[in-house]
Design a protein around this motif. Structure first.
Motif, PDB file in Angstrom:
ATOM      1  N   ASP A 195       3.190   9.111  45.464  1.00  0.00           N
ATOM      2  CA  ASP A 195       2.525  10.131  46.281  1.00  0.00           C
ATOM      3  C   ASP A 195       3.558  11.029  46.953  1.00  0.00           C
ATOM      4  O   ASP A 195       4.676  10.591  47.217  1.00  0.00           O
ATOM      5  N   ALA A 200       8.763  12.105  49.355  1.00  0.00           N
ATOM      6  CA  ALA A 200       9.644  12.715  50.350  1.00  0.00           C
ATOM      7  C   ALA A 200      10.550  11.669  50.990  1.00  0.00           C
ATOM      8  O   ALA A 200      11.735  11.919  51.218  1.00  0.00           O
ATOM      9  N   GLU A 229      15.207  20.710  45.557  1.00  0.00           N
ATOM     10  CA  GLU A 229      15.425  20.177  46.898  1.00  0.00           C
ATOM     11  C   GLU A 229      16.530  19.140  46.967  1.00  0.00           C
ATOM     12  O   GLU A 229      16.929  18.747  48.056  1.00  0.00           O
TER      13      GLU A 229
ATOM     14  N   GLU B  51      -3.646  10.894  48.970  1.00  0.00           N
ATOM     15  CA  GLU B  51      -2.717   9.969  48.326  1.00  0.00           C
ATOM     16  C   GLU B  51      -3.483   8.859  47.614  1.00  0.00           C
ATOM     17  O   GLU B  51      -4.698   8.762  47.744  1.00  0.00           O
ATOM     18  N   LEU B 218      -0.398  18.851  45.210  1.00  0.00           N
ATOM     19  CA  LEU B 218      -1.028  19.945  45.951  1.00  0.00           C
ATOM     20  C   LEU B 218      -0.730  21.308  45.353  1.00  0.00           C
ATOM     21  O   LEU B 218      -1.528  22.227  45.469  1.00  0.00           O
ATOM     22  N   PHE B 246      -4.051  26.282  52.853  1.00  0.00           N
ATOM     23  CA  PHE B 246      -2.610  26.237  52.626  1.00  0.00           C
ATOM     24  C   PHE B 246      -1.842  27.079  53.643  1.00  0.00           C
ATOM     25  O   PHE B 246      -0.664  26.854  53.861  1.00  0.00           O
ATOM     26  N   ALA B 256       1.360  17.277  57.331  1.00  0.00           N
ATOM     27  CA  ALA B 256       2.365  16.339  56.824  1.00  0.00           C
ATOM     28  C   ALA B 256       2.394  16.349  55.296  1.00  0.00           C
ATOM     29  O   ALA B 256       3.466  16.353  54.683  1.00  0.00           O
ATOM     30  N   LEU B 257       1.199  16.359  54.685  1.00  0.00           N
ATOM     31  CA  LEU B 257       1.124  16.385  53.215  1.00  0.00           C
ATOM     32  C   LEU B 257       1.841  17.620  52.671  1.00  0.00           C
ATOM     33  O   LEU B 257       2.668  17.529  51.757  1.00  0.00           O
ATOM     34  N   LEU B 258       1.511  18.776  53.226  1.00  0.00           N
ATOM     35  CA  LEU B 258       2.092  20.024  52.725  1.00  0.00           C
ATOM     36  C   LEU B 258       3.596  20.066  52.958  1.00  0.00           C
ATOM     37  O   LEU B 258       4.353  20.565  52.136  1.00  0.00           O
ATOM     38  N   ALA B 260       5.563  17.702  52.816  1.00  0.00           N
ATOM     39  CA  ALA B 260       6.262  16.775  51.920  1.00  0.00           C
ATOM     40  C   ALA B 260       6.376  17.315  50.503  1.00  0.00           C
ATOM     41  O   ALA B 260       7.146  16.808  49.699  1.00  0.00           O
ATOM     42  N   VAL B 261       5.605  18.356  50.189  1.00  0.00           N
ATOM     43  CA  VAL B 261       5.590  18.853  48.814  1.00  0.00           C
ATOM     44  C   VAL B 261       6.918  19.537  48.495  1.00  0.00           C
ATOM     45  O   VAL B 261       7.327  20.452  49.195  1.00  0.00           O
ATOM     46  N   PRO B 262       7.610  19.087  47.446  1.00  0.00           N
ATOM     47  CA  PRO B 262       8.868  19.751  47.102  1.00  0.00           C
ATOM     48  C   PRO B 262       8.597  21.142  46.534  1.00  0.00           C
ATOM     49  O   PRO B 262       7.556  21.385  45.934  1.00  0.00           O
ATOM     50  N   ARG B 274      10.324  19.469  57.190  1.00  0.00           N
ATOM     51  CA  ARG B 274       9.555  18.377  56.595  1.00  0.00           C
ATOM     52  C   ARG B 274       9.177  17.372  57.678  1.00  0.00           C
ATOM     53  O   ARG B 274       9.991  17.031  58.532  1.00  0.00           O
ATOM     54  N   ILE B 276       8.206  13.674  57.924  1.00  0.00           N
ATOM     55  CA  ILE B 276       8.115  12.432  57.163  1.00  0.00           C
ATOM     56  C   ILE B 276       7.242  11.458  57.934  1.00  0.00           C
ATOM     57  O   ILE B 276       7.515  11.150  59.090  1.00  0.00           O
ATOM     58  N   LEU B 277       6.136  11.042  57.301  1.00  0.00           N
ATOM     59  CA  LEU B 277       5.211  10.141  57.969  1.00  0.00           C
ATOM     60  C   LEU B 277       5.837   8.767  58.095  1.00  0.00           C
ATOM     61  O   LEU B 277       6.424   8.254  57.150  1.00  0.00           O
ATOM     62  N   GLY B 279       5.924   4.744  58.352  1.00  0.00           N
ATOM     63  CA  GLY B 279       5.158   3.604  57.864  1.00  0.00           C
ATOM     64  C   GLY B 279       4.385   3.871  56.584  1.00  0.00           C
ATOM     65  O   GLY B 279       4.556   4.896  55.945  1.00  0.00           O
ATOM     66  N   ARG B 296      -0.273   6.926  62.026  1.00  0.00           N
ATOM     67  CA  ARG B 296       0.865   7.639  61.432  1.00  0.00           C
ATOM     68  C   ARG B 296       0.980   9.068  61.959  1.00  0.00           C
ATOM     69  O   ARG B 296       1.872   9.801  61.557  1.00  0.00           O
TER      70      ARG B 296
END
Lengths: 333, 331
Positions: A195, A200, A229, B51, B218, B246, B256-258, B260-262, B274, B276-277, B279, B296
């Motif tokens: 995921d 990340a 990245e 996820e 995403l 978006f 958080a999701l967005l 993390a997207v590379p 970024r 990072i969540l 746990g 989280r």
């Protein structure tokens, strides 16, 4: 090369020169890797990118001297810190593997032993390669797991791999790969099945390794965003050949090979509104039926008469930027 | 568009018993999908993101009625199909909702030929002479870019991209209204992924299909969806028109999701910071009290730990932007 003699520089950490790994019978070989060259310095991340069947994974396995059954390295050089690896005997190679270079794969479940606890697996590496005692190995294992972000590493030592999530397994694999503090880490699609949030975390971890421990990383992936990245330099492969090689920002700002340009036009982005992509037509050629000349020519929107004549040479067009295409014949060397 | 939407889902919930031990005694239950609502018009695409373990696939399987929902309503072409019996589903619903899966290799019968795979839905649902079936199969094969000459080949003789084309042909041969695609391009190379997405867009335009497009990626959803729904542990966190989601997301989880997207970056572009969540995702069988994301969430406060936020329209904002959060992000 330029005419003025320069003092011999220190060897790169990893130097791959004209590597050829073929599969199948000698009279009709499948040329999975067909003359691949690149170098990797300490603390640097180089990405090998390309689609399925381009030879990127076989290149990684060839460097580790772990070519799958049916394949063989038929030419070229692989030097780690100047030392040629290709003709080393098995015992010597086993010492180098794990100790000086390690590899992590896409699906950690297949590379972890399902019958051993996480602690036993890491400790085994430490005892075999570093000669630690059982007690030392347990302590160090916990430290390694803490370094890859497990809040309660002692508890994890007794767990079996199947009890962990995909992201946790990948972190365990990275901890194992790091156990002997290798100079080179080869990561083959390390985040592909994960995921985004977990991806990340893993990428952050890999970046930390190069920054903190000066580990060099060879990142093998099809994901250009991950490359953008993570990598300092990118090597684009197509049908067993390097077609373009450049510093990361340069490659994404000024891609020269029509294949690289085509790949970038296919990339979706969260900053780009609903749109029509421009796919590359056709499919990758079968490795046993490669077209003559430029192997991308049959799919190339800019192909011209010269393309099918012979494989174009890889030429340097600017500092550190090489391309294998007749549209850019005037290299500086 | 006026009139009822093609698909109108409200309060959809799906619960599985959690069984344990040798005797498989039920020890509790797992709410895979909790109180999900949305509408979808003809010719439009709803993207479902989240996820693994977010309930995306369970939601899809409830809508195609591979699973009976535990509660809630699934209005499809004006009728509630949530509790419809199998006979009625077969007669009135099944042919109009089709599904495409991530790995077409495991969803296509390896012993059948291309022709019989694509023809099968016609044999099941339509009483047509063989000749007419053949005509329809050839037409749909050509439409998805497969040469009908290959009709006697079996799935293993095709590449991953071609197999996904076969799955699409099979889904389209009955001329459905709704196609649910569960990670349809996740296993494909970038260039093939672009070919399949483009094909899906062309088919939508031509045939007025509605898509539910499920993906953990995403950026792929961004390329194809009109509306996006973000799920976490089976609950809706945020729903909005894609452009709005978006750019002006309001839920900390979406943020958080967005983040993390590379992203592919050129010289000029900088990436947003970024988040990072911390746990791992909580166990779905034992979700946290209050907002399920609070464990989280970097902004969680006391209220989040105790009170479940309801999904509500953001005041004075774009129509259709709904969020389940006590303290939405502003701007």
């Amino acid at each position: 090369m330029s005419g003025t003699p320069t003092p011999t520089p220190a060897p790169s950490l990893l130097e791959v020169r004209e590597l050829c790994t073929w599969f199948g019978p000698d009279d009709a070989p499948v040329r999975a890797v067909d003359g691949v060259s690149f170098r990797l310095e300490r603390g640097q991340t180089v990405a090998l990118v390309g689609e399925s069947g381009c030879g990127k994974s076989v290149t990684g396995l060839s460097i580790m001297q772990l070519v799958p059954a049916g394949g063989r390295i038929v030419g070229g050089e692989v030097r780690l810190g100047g030392k040629e690896l290709i003709r080393l005997d098995r015992q010597e190679m086993t010492r180098i593997r794990g100790r000086r270079m390690a590899m992590v794969f896409q699906e950690p479940m297949t590379s972890l032993n399902p019958l051993m606890t996480v602690g036993e697996q890491i400790a085994e590496m430490l005892r075999r390669h570093l000669g630690l005692t059982r007690g030392q190995a347990t302590g160090r294992s916990a430290e390694l797991l803490a370094e890859v972000g497990f809040p309660r590493p002692r508890r994890l030592l007794g767990e079996y791999p199947h009890r962990l999530s995909g992201g946790m397994r990948q972190r365990v694999m990275i901890a194992m790969a790091q156990s002997c503090d290798p100079e080179l880490l080869i990561a083959d699609e390390p985040t592909t099945a994960l995921d985004v949030t977990v991806q990340a975390q893993i990428l952050e971890l890999l970046r930390g390794l190069t920054a903190r421990a000066d580990t060099a990383i060879l990142l093998i992936t099809h994901d250009l965003a991950v490359v953008s990245e993570t990598a300092d330099h990118v090597v684009v492969m197509y049908a067993g050949l390097v077609v373009e090689s450049a510093p990361t920002r340069v490659l994404f700002s000024r891609p020269l090979h029509p294949y690289t340009q085509g790949l970038l036009a296919c990339v979706t982005s969260i900053t780009q509104a609903k749109k029509r992509l421009r796919p590359i037509r056709g499919t990758v050629p079968a490795p046993n039926a490669l077209p003559t000349g430029c192997r991308f020519a049959p799919r190339c929107p800019r192909a011209f008469a010269r393309c099918p004549s012979a494989v174009p040479p890889l030429v340097e067009v600017e500092d550190g930027h090489q391309v294998r295409c007749y549209l850019h014949p005037g290299g500086t060397r | 568009m006026s009139g009822p939407a093609l698909l109108e889902v409200s309060g959809l919930t799906k619960t599985f018993p959690v069984k344990t031990g040798l005797l498989q005694r039920a020890k509790g239950e797992l709410q895979a999908v909790t109180d999900v609502s949305f509408g979808l018009d003809r010719g439009r695409t709803l993207g479902v993101v989240g996820e693994s373990g977010s309930g995306k696939s369970t939601l899809a399987k409830c809508i195609v009625r591979l699973y009976p929902p535990t509660s809630g309503r699934i209005g499809f072409r004006g009728a509630d199909i949530a509790r419809m019996g199998e006979g009625m589903l077969r007669a009135r619903v099944r042919e109009h909702i089709q599904m495409i899966f991530q790995d077409p290799y495991s969803s296509l019968n390896p012993r059948h030929t291309l022709y019989s795979i694509v023809e099968e839905p016609l044999r099941v649902h339509r009483r047509l002479p063989a000749e007419e079936r053949g005509y329809l199969v050839d037409a749909v094969l050509e439409r998805v870019g497969l040469d009908p000459v290959l009709r006697t080949r079996r799935p293993h003789e095709f590449s991953g991209g071609q197999r996904q084309r076969i799955a699409i042909a099979r889904a389209l041969v009955l001329n459905p209204d709704l196609v649910i695609a569960d990670e349809p391009v996740s296993a494909l190379d970038v260039s093939i992924q672009a070919q399949i997405l483009t094909l899906m867009q062309d088919l939508q335009e031509e045939l007025g299909l509605a898509y539910i497009f499920i993906s953990h990626d995403l950026s792929v959803v961004r390329a194809i969806a009109d509306t996006v729904i973000v799920l976490y542990l089976g609950r809706v966190m945020e729903v909005a028109p894609a452009d709005r989601l978006f750019a002006c997301y309001a839920h900390p989880y979406t943020q958080a999701l967005l983040s993390a997207v590379p992203m592919v970056r050129t010289d000029e572009e900088e990436r947003p910071p970024r988040i990072i969540l911390a746990g791992d995702q909580p166990d779905a069988a034992n979700p946290p009290a209050g907002c399920v994301f609070h464990t989280r969430c970097p902004y969680a406060r006391n209220r989040c730990r105790n009170e479940v936020p309801s999904v509500r329209q953001i005041a004075d904002q774009t129509e259709g932007h709904r969020i389940a959060c006590h303290f939405p992000l502003s701007g």
